[in-house]
Design an enzyme around this catalytic site. Structure first.
Site, mmCIF file in Angstrom:
data_model
loop_
_atom_site.group_PDB
_atom_site.id
_atom_site.type_symbol
_atom_site.label_atom_id
_atom_site.label_comp_id
_atom_site.label_asym_id
_atom_site.label_seq_id
_atom_site.Cartn_x
_atom_site.Cartn_y
_atom_site.Cartn_z
ATOM 1 N N LYS A 69 106.756 -0.894 111.767
ATOM 2 C CA LYS A 69 105.673 -0.153 111.104
ATOM 3 C C LYS A 69 105.647 1.333 111.489
ATOM 4 C CE LYS A 69 102.569 -3.989 110.106
ATOM 5 N NZ LYS A 69 101.240 -4.563 110.270
ATOM 6 N N SER B 299 104.850 -13.655 102.539
ATOM 7 C CA SER B 299 104.735 -12.617 101.508
ATOM 8 C C SER B 299 105.471 -12.960 100.205
ATOM 9 C CB SER B 299 105.213 -11.265 102.059
ATOM 10 O OG SER B 299 104.338 -10.844 103.068
ATOM 11 N N THR C 221 106.833 -5.087 108.244
ATOM 12 C CA THR C 221 106.131 -5.818 109.292
ATOM 13 C C THR C 221 106.817 -5.582 110.632
ATOM 14 O OG1 THR C 221 105.193 -7.968 109.869
ATOM 15 C CG2 THR C 221 107.321 -8.023 108.761
HETATM 16 P P1 NDP Z 1 101.512 -5.500 118.525
HETATM 17 O O1 NDP Z 1 102.719 -6.107 119.166
HETATM 18 O O2 NDP Z 1 101.576 -4.112 118.022
HETATM 19 O O3 NDP Z 1 100.291 -5.524 119.609
HETATM 20 C C1 NDP Z 1 100.121 -6.609 120.424
HETATM 21 C C2 NDP Z 1 98.747 -6.525 121.123
HETATM 22 O O4 NDP Z 1 98.486 -7.808 121.656
HETATM 23 C C3 NDP Z 1 98.684 -5.530 122.285
HETATM 24 O O5 NDP Z 1 97.398 -4.977 122.331
HETATM 25 C C4 NDP Z 1 98.926 -6.437 123.503
HETATM 26 O O6 NDP Z 1 98.324 -5.958 124.695
HETATM 27 C C5 NDP Z 1 98.204 -7.685 123.057
HETATM 28 N N1 NDP Z 1 98.664 -8.917 123.691
HETATM 29 C C6 NDP Z 1 99.825 -9.577 123.499
HETATM 30 N N2 NDP Z 1 99.839 -10.725 124.199
HETATM 31 C C7 NDP Z 1 98.652 -10.793 124.860
HETATM 32 C C8 NDP Z 1 98.074 -11.739 125.742
HETATM 33 N N3 NDP Z 1 98.720 -12.858 126.101
HETATM 34 N N4 NDP Z 1 96.831 -11.493 126.212
HETATM 35 C C9 NDP Z 1 96.157 -10.388 125.854
HETATM 36 N N5 NDP Z 1 96.666 -9.429 125.020
HETATM 37 C C10 NDP Z 1 97.901 -9.654 124.529
HETATM 38 O O7 NDP Z 1 101.062 -6.521 117.415
HETATM 39 P P2 NDP Z 1 100.293 -6.184 116.043
HETATM 40 O O8 NDP Z 1 99.158 -5.300 116.376
HETATM 41 O O9 NDP Z 1 101.252 -5.753 115.012
HETATM 42 O O10 NDP Z 1 99.779 -7.641 115.586
HETATM 43 C C11 NDP Z 1 98.694 -8.273 116.258
HETATM 44 C C12 NDP Z 1 98.361 -9.581 115.565
HETATM 45 O O11 NDP Z 1 97.799 -9.336 114.275
HETATM 46 C C13 NDP Z 1 99.550 -10.504 115.360
HETATM 47 O O12 NDP Z 1 99.124 -11.821 115.622
HETATM 48 C C14 NDP Z 1 99.850 -10.341 113.881
HETATM 49 O O13 NDP Z 1 100.453 -11.496 113.327
HETATM 50 C C15 NDP Z 1 98.464 -10.138 113.321
HETATM 51 N N6 NDP Z 1 98.439 -9.426 112.032
HETATM 52 C C16 NDP Z 1 97.899 -10.073 110.976
HETATM 53 C C17 NDP Z 1 97.815 -9.463 109.747
HETATM 54 C C18 NDP Z 1 97.215 -10.201 108.610
HETATM 55 O O14 NDP Z 1 97.378 -9.748 107.459
HETATM 56 N N7 NDP Z 1 96.498 -11.293 108.837
HETATM 57 C C19 NDP Z 1 98.319 -8.091 109.530
HETATM 58 C C20 NDP Z 1 98.851 -7.479 110.723
HETATM 59 C C21 NDP Z 1 98.917 -8.142 111.932
HETATM 60 P P3 NDP Z 1 99.087 -4.907 125.655
HETATM 61 O O15 NDP Z 1 98.869 -3.554 125.044
HETATM 62 O O16 NDP Z 1 98.381 -5.077 126.953
HETATM 63 O O17 NDP Z 1 100.524 -5.322 125.701
#
Ligand code: NDP
Length: 278
Positions: A69, A20, A65
């Site tokens: 959030k 950022s 981030t």
């Molecule tokens: P969160 O920690 O809030 O959510 C994580 C999610 O990933 C949950 O649904 C979790 O499932 C799932 N998960 C984690 N590990 C695994 C795995 N090994 N197999 C299957 N499911 C898995 O993360 P965020 O929602 O904040 O972020 C998600 C992604 O999006 C990140 O990679 C982040 O960097 C990216 N991102 C990118 C942005 C951009 O501008 N490009 C903006 C925002 C986010 P469960 O519920 O079962 O634990």
């Protein structure tokens, strides 16, 4: 704080890896805006006091981030409708009356990237989002506005996907499921919104969700292909993209909230791609 130059930044934990400052630095140079944008690595227990102190000392805005959030949504004095829907804030801005506004630009960032940069039309398409975390919360409503035929949210913990779908079902055709329920054919667009790529993993979804003309989009981004992109290509996907565009577009939305102008995103994306491939 330096009273002459307006202060912005990104707050998270950890945050050292964030692009950022680079992105907002390019936006500021491009638009001729005078501002400082810094990293703020803050533990969850210190988040509230830190943010209130930042704004009381003249700070103008913060990107928020992981893992703050939801805490940012609770701290804001006022939420935009899209942040209220998401119950998650990635942009805080001080207003004229000194109240703190919370917004969520993740969904707009993804939509800009899909629609404007990648020329993807979601109307009437089958769309799959894998993951039901904070990022998914921010993007479901803006994606439903584009009227896909169906938006399926699949999550490792199926219960969370069901809850998400129920929260958004007034906005369009959305349903939640577990990975084992994904046998029902291929999707036009598959968005990986899990954090699996960050751990070098791929969510355990069947390759049958992919057809050769599917767009596979990983919200995560890295130097070289993410594990999800590698898996998608090996599974026959001809078009697999990572989330650099979403990152830059959501940042441009934040910049607009803060400075009242939307910078050009293409030169910043090109610069990031160059750096990421170096
Ligand atoms: P969160 O920690 O809030 O959510 C994580 C999610 O990933 C949950 O649904 C979790 O499932 C799932 N998960 C984690 N590990 C695994 C795995 N090994 N197999 C299957 N499911 C898995 O993360 P965020 O929602 O904040 O972020 C998600 C992604 O999006 C990140 O990679 C982040 O960097 C990216 N991102 C990118 C942005 C951009 O501008 N490009 C903006 C925002 C986010 P469960 O519920 O079962 O634990």
């Amino acid at each position: 704080m330096n009273a002459q130059v307006e202060q912005y930044g990104v707050i998270g934990h950890p945050v050292a890896h964030s692009w950022s400052p680079f992105i907002h630095g390019m936006f500021a140079r491009q638009t001729g805006e005078q501002l400082v944008y810094r990293l703020h690595d803050v533990l969850p227990e210190n988040f509230r006091a830190y943010v209130l102190d930042f704004f009381s000392r003249g700070g103008r805005g913060l990107n928020v981030t992981v893992p703050h959030k939801v805490a940012a949504a609770e701290l804001a004095n006022q939420l935009t409708p899209r942040a209220e829907r998401a119950v998650a804030v990635n942009t805080l801005a001080i207003q004229r009356d000194n109240r703190i506004l919370g917004d969520n630009t993740d969904g707009a960032g993804l939509v800009h990237d899909l629609r404007d940069n990648l020329s993807v039309n979601l109307a009437g398409r089958r769309v799959l989002i894998v993951g039901a975390g904070g990022a998914t919360r921010g993007v479901v409503a803006p994606l439903l506005v584009l009227r896909p035929a169906e938006l399926v949210i699949a999550n490792r913990t199926a219960e969370r996907a069901h809850t998400f779908a129920a929260d958004f079902k007034d906005l369009g055709a959305v349903r939640g499921c577990g990975f084992d329920e994904l046998g029902g054919g291929a999707y036009d667009v598959i968005i990986n919104a899990t954090s699996a790529s960050l751990a070098g993993e791929v969510p355990a979804i069947p390759a049958s969700v992919i057809k050769s003309e599917s767009l596979c989009y990983d919200m995560a981004y890295s130097k070289g292909d993410t594990p999800f992109l590698k898996w998608a290509k090996e599974s026959g996907c001809a078009r697999a993209v990572q989330g650099w565009g979403m990152l830059v577009e959501q940042a441009a939305e934040s910049f607009q909230i803060w400075r009242g102008m939307r910078p050009q995103t293409r030169p910043v994306m090109e610069a990031l791609r160059e750096r990421a491939s170096a």
